[in-house]
Each structure stands twice: as C-alpha cells, then as structure tokens.
Motif scaffolding. Structure first.
Motif, PDB file in Angstrom:
ATOM      1  N   GLY A  35      52.365  24.065  46.287  1.00 13.55           N
ATOM      2  CA  GLY A  35      51.117  24.727  46.666  1.00 13.55           C
ATOM      3  C   GLY A  35      50.594  24.100  47.941  1.00 13.55           C
ATOM      4  O   GLY A  35      49.405  24.100  48.204  1.00 13.55           O
ATOM      5  N   ASN A  36      51.496  23.554  48.737  1.00 13.29           N
ATOM      6  CA  ASN A  36      51.105  22.880  49.983  1.00 13.29           C
ATOM      7  C   ASN A  36      50.730  23.893  51.059  1.00 13.29           C
ATOM      8  O   ASN A  36      51.393  24.911  51.197  1.00 13.29           O
ATOM      9  CB  ASN A  36      52.282  22.056  50.524  1.00 13.29           C
ATOM     10  N   PRO A  37      49.690  23.570  51.836  1.00 13.38           N
ATOM     11  CA  PRO A  37      49.440  24.398  53.013  1.00 13.38           C
ATOM     12  C   PRO A  37      50.655  24.347  53.939  1.00 13.38           C
ATOM     13  O   PRO A  37      51.402  23.367  53.964  1.00 13.38           O
ATOM     14  CB  PRO A  37      48.241  23.722  53.686  1.00 13.38           C
ATOM     15  N   SER A  38      50.821  25.406  54.688  1.00 15.81           N
ATOM     16  CA  SER A  38      51.882  25.460  55.676  1.00 15.81           C
ATOM     17  C   SER A  38      51.632  24.426  56.770  1.00 15.81           C
ATOM     18  O   SER A  38      50.496  24.208  57.172  1.00 15.81           O
ATOM     19  CB  SER A  38      51.891  26.868  56.284  1.00 15.81           C
ATOM     20  N   ALA A  39      52.697  23.781  57.235  1.00 10.19           N
ATOM     21  CA  ALA A  39      52.546  22.755  58.274  1.00 10.19           C
ATOM     22  C   ALA A  39      51.892  23.324  59.536  1.00 10.19           C
ATOM     23  O   ALA A  39      51.145  22.637  60.226  1.00 10.19           O
ATOM     24  CB  ALA A  39      53.905  22.143  58.600  1.00 10.19           C
ATOM     25  N   GLU A  40      52.131  24.605  59.804  1.00 16.38           N
ATOM     26  CA  GLU A  40      51.527  25.214  61.010  1.00 16.38           C
ATOM     27  C   GLU A  40      50.022  25.403  60.855  1.00 16.38           C
ATOM     28  O   GLU A  40      49.340  25.760  61.820  1.00 16.38           O
ATOM     29  CB  GLU A  40      52.115  26.596  61.328  1.00 16.38           C
ATOM     30  N   ALA A  41      49.503  25.213  59.639  1.00 14.91           N
ATOM     31  CA  ALA A  41      48.085  25.500  59.388  1.00 14.91           C
ATOM     32  C   ALA A  41      47.172  24.300  59.647  1.00 14.91           C
ATOM     33  O   ALA A  41      45.964  24.391  59.475  1.00 14.91           O
ATOM     34  CB  ALA A  41      47.913  25.986  57.950  1.00 14.91           C
ATOM     35  N   PHE A  42      47.755  23.173  60.073  1.00 14.95           N
ATOM     36  CA  PHE A  42      46.929  21.986  60.301  1.00 14.95           C
ATOM     37  C   PHE A  42      46.425  21.929  61.750  1.00 14.95           C
ATOM     38  O   PHE A  42      47.213  22.085  62.685  1.00 14.95           O
ATOM     39  CB  PHE A  42      47.718  20.711  60.012  1.00 14.95           C
ATOM     40  N   PRO A  43      45.136  21.632  61.949  1.00 14.12           N
ATOM     41  CA  PRO A  43      44.601  21.516  63.308  1.00 14.12           C
ATOM     42  C   PRO A  43      44.901  20.131  63.877  1.00 14.12           C
ATOM     43  O   PRO A  43      43.995  19.308  64.057  1.00 14.12           O
ATOM     44  CB  PRO A  43      43.102  21.736  63.102  1.00 14.12           C
ATOM     45  N   VAL A  44      46.183  19.891  64.143  1.00 14.61           N
ATOM     46  CA  VAL A  44      46.640  18.540  64.488  1.00 14.61           C
ATOM     47  C   VAL A  44      45.946  17.988  65.737  1.00 14.61           C
ATOM     48  O   VAL A  44      45.456  16.853  65.731  1.00 14.61           O
ATOM     49  CB  VAL A  44      48.178  18.542  64.674  1.00 14.61           C
ATOM     50  N   GLU A  45      45.889  18.796  66.797  1.00 13.33           N
ATOM     51  CA  GLU A  45      45.322  18.279  68.047  1.00 13.33           C
ATOM     52  C   GLU A  45      43.846  17.910  67.883  1.00 13.33           C
ATOM     53  O   GLU A  45      43.391  16.888  68.386  1.00 13.33           O
ATOM     54  CB  GLU A  45      45.507  19.300  69.188  1.00 13.33           C
ATOM     55  N   GLU A  46      43.109  18.761  67.150  1.00 12.20           N
ATOM     56  CA  GLU A  46      41.692  18.485  66.913  1.00 12.20           C
ATOM     57  C   GLU A  46      41.522  17.185  66.125  1.00 12.20           C
ATOM     58  O   GLU A  46      40.674  16.357  66.469  1.00 12.20           O
ATOM     59  CB  GLU A  46      41.029  19.637  66.134  1.00 12.20           C
ATOM     60  N   VAL A  47      42.317  17.022  65.071  1.00 13.16           N
ATOM     61  CA  VAL A  47      42.176  15.812  64.246  1.00 13.16           C
ATOM     62  C   VAL A  47      42.484  14.559  65.072  1.00 13.16           C
ATOM     63  O   VAL A  47      41.800  13.546  64.959  1.00 13.16           O
ATOM     64  CB  VAL A  47      43.073  15.893  62.987  1.00 13.16           C
ATOM     65  N   LYS A  48      43.495  14.636  65.930  1.00 10.31           N
ATOM     66  CA  LYS A  48      43.822  13.505  66.810  1.00 10.31           C
ATOM     67  C   LYS A  48      42.622  13.123  67.653  1.00 10.31           C
ATOM     68  O   LYS A  48      42.233  11.955  67.744  1.00 10.31           O
ATOM     69  CB  LYS A  48      44.943  13.928  67.772  1.00 10.31           C
ATOM     70  N   LYS A  49      42.059  14.127  68.303  1.00  9.74           N
ATOM     71  CA  LYS A  49      40.963  13.891  69.241  1.00  9.74           C
ATOM     72  C   LYS A  49      39.725  13.367  68.497  1.00  9.74           C
ATOM     73  O   LYS A  49      39.108  12.378  68.899  1.00  9.74           O
ATOM     74  CB  LYS A  49      40.636  15.215  69.951  1.00  9.74           C
ATOM     75  N   ILE A  50      39.409  14.017  67.375  1.00  7.52           N
ATOM     76  CA  ILE A  50      38.243  13.628  66.571  1.00  7.52           C
ATOM     77  C   ILE A  50      38.371  12.179  66.116  1.00  7.52           C
ATOM     78  O   ILE A  50      37.441  11.385  66.225  1.00  7.52           O
ATOM     79  CB  ILE A  50      38.145  14.542  65.315  1.00  7.52           C
ATOM     80  N   THR A  51      39.566  11.832  65.597  1.00  2.50           N
ATOM     81  CA  THR A  51      39.753  10.502  65.028  1.00  2.50           C
ATOM     82  C   THR A  51      39.633   9.438  66.115  1.00  2.50           C
ATOM     83  O   THR A  51      39.034   8.376  65.904  1.00  2.50           O
ATOM     84  CB  THR A  51      41.123  10.436  64.314  1.00  2.50           C
ATOM     85  N   GLU A  52      40.195   9.745  67.251  1.00  2.00           N
ATOM     86  CA  GLU A  52      40.084   8.819  68.378  1.00  2.00           C
ATOM     87  C   GLU A  52      38.612   8.577  68.736  1.00  2.00           C
ATOM     88  O   GLU A  52      38.183   7.437  68.937  1.00  2.00           O
ATOM     89  CB  GLU A  52      40.840   9.398  69.582  1.00  2.00           C
ATOM     90  N   GLU A  53      37.845   9.662  68.779  1.00  2.00           N
ATOM     91  CA  GLU A  53      36.419   9.540  69.114  1.00  2.00           C
ATOM     92  C   GLU A  53      35.642   8.742  68.065  1.00  2.00           C
ATOM     93  O   GLU A  53      34.817   7.892  68.411  1.00  2.00           O
ATOM     94  CB  GLU A  53      35.797  10.937  69.260  1.00  2.00           C
ATOM     95  N   ILE A  54      35.923   9.014  66.802  1.00  2.00           N
ATOM     96  CA  ILE A  54      35.222   8.293  65.720  1.00  2.00           C
ATOM     97  C   ILE A  54      35.440   6.792  65.870  1.00  2.00           C
ATOM     98  O   ILE A  54      34.493   6.008  65.789  1.00  2.00           O
ATOM     99  CB  ILE A  54      35.749   8.743  64.331  1.00  2.00           C
ATOM    100  N   LEU A  55      36.704   6.412  66.115  1.00  2.00           N
ATOM    101  CA  LEU A  55      37.022   4.982  66.155  1.00  2.00           C
ATOM    102  C   LEU A  55      36.588   4.338  67.473  1.00  2.00           C
ATOM    103  O   LEU A  55      36.522   3.115  67.575  1.00  2.00           O
ATOM    104  CB  LEU A  55      38.511   4.756  65.891  1.00  2.00           C
ATOM    105  N   LYS A  56      36.296   5.185  68.445  1.00  2.00           N
ATOM    106  CA  LYS A  56      35.773   4.671  69.708  1.00  2.00           C
ATOM    107  C   LYS A  56      34.248   4.537  69.633  1.00  2.00           C
ATOM    108  O   LYS A  56      33.681   3.513  70.016  1.00  2.00           O
ATOM    109  CB  LYS A  56      36.152   5.636  70.838  1.00  2.00           C
ATOM    110  N   GLU A  57      33.607   5.567  69.077  1.00  2.00           N
ATOM    111  CA  GLU A  57      32.140   5.627  69.112  1.00  2.00           C
ATOM    112  C   GLU A  57      31.473   4.725  68.084  1.00  2.00           C
ATOM    113  O   GLU A  57      30.463   4.092  68.365  1.00  2.00           O
ATOM    114  CB  GLU A  57      31.678   7.082  68.888  1.00  2.00           C
ATOM    115  N   ASP A  58      31.996   4.716  66.863  1.00  2.00           N
ATOM    116  CA  ASP A  58      31.338   3.911  65.831  1.00  2.00           C
ATOM    117  C   ASP A  58      32.352   3.450  64.789  1.00  2.00           C
ATOM    118  O   ASP A  58      32.328   3.887  63.640  1.00  2.00           O
ATOM    119  CB  ASP A  58      30.206   4.719  65.171  1.00  2.00           C
ATOM    120  N   PRO A  59      33.253   2.540  65.191  1.00  2.00           N
ATOM    121  CA  PRO A  59      34.318   2.114  64.267  1.00  2.00           C
ATOM    122  C   PRO A  59      33.772   1.457  62.994  1.00  2.00           C
ATOM    123  O   PRO A  59      34.347   1.650  61.921  1.00  2.00           O
ATOM    124  CB  PRO A  59      35.136   1.113  65.090  1.00  2.00           C
ATOM    125  N   ILE A  60      32.674   0.730  63.111  1.00  2.00           N
ATOM    126  CA  ILE A  60      32.167   0.036  61.915  1.00  2.00           C
ATOM    127  C   ILE A  60      31.680   1.049  60.876  1.00  2.00           C
ATOM    128  O   ILE A  60      31.897   0.874  59.676  1.00  2.00           O
ATOM    129  CB  ILE A  60      31.042  -0.967  62.290  1.00  2.00           C
TER     130      ILE A  60
END
Lengths: 394, 394
Positions: A35-60
């Motif tokens: 029942g896994n989502p299709s691999a093409e259905a993940f917003p990979v680029e957005e998650v990369k960018k978001i995660t980078e920003e989170i850990l840059k802006e307020d890692p604690i």
C-alpha cells in the motif's frame, strides 16, 4: 526463560500483509499486495529544500524536545485549513500531531476502551486498525460494507444488541480494503445512529485527498455538533509515509486525555518531521502537488481496472473505486480464494487474501485486495495478465 | 456528550513536571525543573550535513514506508557496537529501533502486563515511565533507592510478597531523579533475584554515556545469560531528543512480540530520523562528541553542586552524582518541601517537588529535583543563590 505474555498481545499475530510482503521481497515478484505511495508521488526537491532551511534557520528547534500536542504553528495551520476547506473542527475541538495515523487508533482505543469493550468496524476493514483494537483486547463487531458504505440497518442492529460499544470505526473515503466510498445519506445516518446510541465515531480519512473521479463528499466530522466524531488525518499518502506524521481533531476533552496517553507512549512526534510538514503546507502549493498525485493514481487505477475488465472475465466482480489506493475483487463462488492467492504468489504476483481484513481469520470471504500505487505501469499490466491466466484455468 | 474514559486512563494526570514547565514558560523563570539537553550539546553542523546527504543520495528511502523493527543497517550497527563495547546482546537477542526510549516502556508493558499486574520500581523513579505503567493499570510497588542503588533486601521482600510481578524497572546509571548509580554488587544481586523469582528486568539507560567522574560499571544486561533483561538505550541525551530515536535489545521472543505491538502502535519509527542516527554513528566520531558533552555537563554539574555547598548550608543534603542531568536534594525534616517548591516558583526558580517521582502522590518525601543541563551557567549560579535565600528563612 519461558516468557508469559499479556493476554492482549498473546493472540495478536503480525499483519498478514507484512508477512506476504516479506515472503515476496524478491524483486522478481509483482507487488500488488503493498500500500506504498508511488515513488514518483514524493515531493523530493521540496523536502530537500525545506529540510535544509529548517536546519539552517533554527536547528535547535528541530533537535530539542517539543510538547506532546505537537508543534503549535503546525497545529494551528492544519486546524484553520481543515476548518476553512472542509468545515472540520469547532471552537470546542482541539488537535494533536500524531506519529502517523496509526497512532490515532492507538490513542483513541487507549482512552476509551476497557478490555472486552466493543468496537464496531466495517467488514472488511484495515488490518492495522483491527490489530490495534485487538491489542487492547477489544471485541470486534463487523458490519458489512456495501457499494455505498456500511449497511446502516445492520449497524443499528449491532448498536442495539452489542454490549459496551465504545466507538464505530469507519474509513468513509475509498475504504481500505474495499475501495468503497460511503454515500452522503449514509454518512448522515451513521452520525444520527452514533448520537442516538451514545457512542463515538472514529472517522479515519487517510485517502480522502486521493479522489480521481466523482464528487467530494463532506466528512462525518463536518456535521458533528455534539462532539461525537474523532477525525483522523494523515500526510502519509500526500507527502510521505516514512516521516510518520498524522493528526487527530476531536473535542478538547478527548484530546486532553489522548495527550496524556501520548505523553506516556512516545512523548511527542519528532520535531524535524513536524517542521517539514509545516513548511511544506505553509510555503508550497501543496494542493497542486496533491493534484499531481491524483493524476498519477487516476492513470494507474484506470490501467488496473481496464486490464481487470480485459483479463478477468466473469471470474471476478468489483466496484471501480473513485480514488484511494486499492481495488477489491470478488471471485466467483466456485473459486477457492485462498488457493487462488497462493497460486498468484507461486506465479510471482502478490495479492492480499481478503481474510486478512475480516474480524476473524475464519470469516468467509471470496475477495482479495490489489494495490495500484506501488507497481509500475508495466507491472500492473503484466500482473493482471498473469492473474487472468490463472483464473482462466478455473 | 459526556465522555466515559477507560479505567486505565481516567486517573492518569499530565506529568507534574510538564505542568510546572507550562506554568514557568515565562522566560524570566530560571528553569531548574526541565531535563532538556543543553543547546550547546547538539551536533548541529553534522546533522545538517548528514541530512543533506541522505536526501540527496536516497530520498525515497527516507520518505517511503520502512519495516517495523527499524532500518536494518542501523539495527546491525547498534547491535555490534553495544556488543563490542559493552558486551550487551547475545545471539538469541534482537533489537527494535523505537520512538525514543519512552516507547520501550510502552512496548514492554504492552507485551507483559495484564491489568492489575505489578511492576517493581525504584522509589523515587522517572515520572514518564511510572505514567506509562499506570496507563496499563499496573500496580506500582516502590522499593527505596539508597546511595548505591535499590535496597536489595526490600527488593527481595517485594518479590516474595507482591502478586503477579512481571518486571523490575531500574535506571542503574545516574538515576532520574535521584542521580544515584547502582553499585556492581547490587547489579549482580538484582539480576540474581530476578532469576530466582522468575521476573524480567527492564534496564533503562538513557544517561549511561553521561558519566563525568568515577568508573564505568557494566550494565545488568551484560551478565544476562537467561534472557531476563530488556535493555533500553536512547539517542536523546547524546544526539537529540527531538528526533525521538531509541532502541531496545532483548531476547528475540520478546522482540517479536514487541514488534507486533509497535506495528499496531505507530507502524515504524520515521525513516529520516533513523537515517540521521545511522550516518552519525557510522561516519562521525560520535564518541568524541559524547566526550565533548560530558565536558559541558561536568562543568555544569560541578557549578551547581559547588553553589549548593555554598548556599544551602545544613538545610539540604544530597549525593553528588557521577553523571546524568539531575541533582536530588533532601530538605531538613523541619522544612515543608511543597511550600519550599512553591516559594521557589514565586521567586522565579522552577524545581520539581519529589512527590512527582513517587509511586503515589501522597507518599511522603523531603526531596526535590534540580537539572543542570538546561540553564546557562549564570542561571545556575543565580538560581541556587535565590533558593539559598529562601532556605535561609527557615
């Protein structure tokens, strides 16, 4: 040492699906059981960018302890979105960010059920939820699902006769495993019956956004004037299941008890994954992403159904779902369902025998479940063809 | 609607500490009540780099469903590290990656306890674990903690007289809240007693790596020849509590049942956070990072204790801990502990009254708990001075 396990866990077996998936981890097997989502259905680029920003802006913030209810800005964002878009949630309601939707079943059961109390479920229903209820020694009472949802006459009969019913568990949209969507009329009737018999409703809606045809129907929670409905949502099918983020909206008194339960269970949902969901909802056009996913799944669903129509002939009947991830097939009465599923695995196509979704493993069913989001288009076509060949021998 | 909650959850109250922390979220309050790692103790740069790599190298792995037991390479890495370094784990043992250490208490209780069964705990003990046991309607039997750990005579007495004891819960290193480390002799004795009386041991070791003085002592699990000990570890204090990653090592039969329990609870621990832990352990000198943290906490612990010695006079006695995050202070018998704690909050210093850690809220104690990892050095000095001023009035 000879271990003596608790009564509630002794009889609980690993999910049949999980066992099938283990048995078929061979990449040569066509995975129609998952029942896994299709691999093409993940917003990979957005998650990369978001995660980078989170850990840059307020890692604690991302690494330190959070509060049990969840990251407040995310709670507020989901609450206002669900209120505006779906009329879900009232002044007297509150919200917890959960460890996926599975934890909603766990917390609901924990705060409402004494051992031996009854949960009324759609039959068939999602094995993960059934196993959760079982892990609290619940009595499961199954009420048949028809093409337009649960049989409401039988539901009332069960409410009249079953003892200590604490809640009705329902997946109104593209139900797992049946693919059925409950009609508006039945949604209203289920609400009325719950009110009349003074029981709660656990409305589980993991697939609601995955509609590929037909009209959106209001959730049962949207007509909840009495604090009866516990509404569960999830980001597993629209963003990522691996990040394990869901949410529950219910009356604040229920949420207060569920919060105490969650505190004793896992303290809080990880901050990093909550922050990913928060920024994704706040900064991206996530509705457009959902549209994209629906496009992918519409094409896969149609591909599977068209091939079923082509290859299965009169050996199988099914209702073409309007969304979700699954197609539920009923075999002609003269075909032995379990041996058909075994034959499928032998021919390297994994499907799930319907018994996995019944209240009791020995409840009879002629059905099996297939998933169209996990396999590639080529594998869908090939898999259905193989199953058709098996069926042609009956 | 009038909600009727389950017996197990009805009497459960939110953690007293959590309520104190809410009441003192005012940044003007000196936070000696919390248990958060110091912000300087997070490997922020490493986590940034690791997370970026994970999402670049294999984003689908991080976002897709995982298996309930946890990410296999992480399971193997922790297993071999714990075996080599601490002689923890045998051929017949297995491991689950959990949602923080809290979930270890939850899964252990779920698979072992029927309602009304007994858990023997150190008195005082960690409120989060006690509340977890309570959420299963456990009977808690407290056995006094002395300067070298649990009183083993009283433990044997409890094992003899209490009915349906399923496990002994212990935090052998820098116990929360007492700060006490159990002696080697007592560790062996606790193991012998558990074996003699046929009960399990839940050995909870979240602080074990945070030793700032004295010699490392072997864990109880390291002499487990009989499959008696369930060992719980955590990355909360050495990497990040907000990512919620812990692990449990126990006999494979126990792990199999706990896996079924976890599957019904939250399916699996998020993949992204598991992958962060994996790469951190595999690619970085994490032992050096732990050394760095111990340096920070050594200085904070000494600062707090030196100031206690300076300001509290004969009004307080305590055992200087060899590690962990807490100092446990006993007030002179003529001082009312609860009114002292209330006076402290009035003067903008938050400490936790010892009653929070007792089996019953009305069990008598003269103690309160202070934490030295959360406050800055300046706030430690200022906070202890203020408490000293309050004490001088008694």
């Amino acid at each position: 040492m000879d271990y003596i396990f608790s009564d509630k866990i002794s009889s609980l077996k690993p999910s049949a699906i999980r066992e099938i998936l283990k048995a078929t981890s061979d990449p040569g097997v066509i995975p129609l059981a998952a029942g896994n989502p299709s691999a093409e259905a993940f917003p990979v680029e957005e998650v990369k960018k978001i995660t980078e920003e989170i850990l840059k802006e307020d890692p604690i913030l991302a690494l330190q302890y959070g509060v049990t209810e969840g990251y407040n800005p995310l709670r507020e964002l989901i609450s206002s979105y669900m209120k505006e878009k779906y009329n879900i949630g009232k002044e007297s309601d509150s919200i917890i960010i959960t460890a996926g939707a599975q934890q909603i079943m766990d917390l609901t059961t924990k705060v409402l059920l004494n051992e031996g109390d009854t949960v009324i479920c759609e039959a068939p229903s999602f094995i993960g939820s059934l196993n959760c209820f079982r892990s609290y020694n619940a009595k499961l009472c199954g009420v048949e699902v028809e093409a337009d949802g649960i049989n409401v006459e039988k539901l009332e009969e069960a409410l009249k006769t079953e003892k200590n019913v604490k809640f009705i568990y329902t997946i109104p949209n593209f139900q797992n495993p049946s693919g059925v969507t409950m009609s508006l009329e039945k949604r209203k009737k289920v609400y009325e019956l719950a009110k009349k018999y003074n029981v709660l409703i656990l409305e589980d809606n993991p697939y609601g956004d995955l509609r590929v045809s037909g009209e959106h129907l209001p959730s049962i929670k949207s007509f909840d004037e009495d604090g009866i409905v516990i509404y569960g949502g999830s980001f597993s099918k629209i963003l990522s299941p691996g990040i394990r983020v869901g949410y529950v909206i219910a009356n604040e008194k229920l949420i207060a008890k569920m919060t105490v339960g969650k505190q004793a269970t896992d303290v809080h949902t990880p901050m990093l994954t909550q922050l990913i969901v928060y920024k994704w909802m706040k900064e991206y056009d996530f509705e457009k992403h959902i549209e994209k996913i629906c496009g992918i799944y519409k094409s896969k669903l149609e591909l599977m159904c068209d091939n079923i129509d082509k290859h299965f002939g009169d050996k199988v009947t099914y209702v073409r779902p309007e969304g979700g991830l699954f197609v539920w097939c009923r075999l002609r009465d003269d075909i032995d369902m379990l041996s058909f599923c075994a034959e499928a695995v032998k021919n390297k196509v994994a499907v799930v025998p319907g018994t996995a979704f019944m209240m009791n493993a020995d409840d009879k069913t002629q059905c099996f479940r297939m998933n169209f989001s996990t396999p590639s288009d080529e594998k869908i076509v090939k898999g259905i063809e193989i199953l058709g060949n098996i069926l042609s021998k009956y």
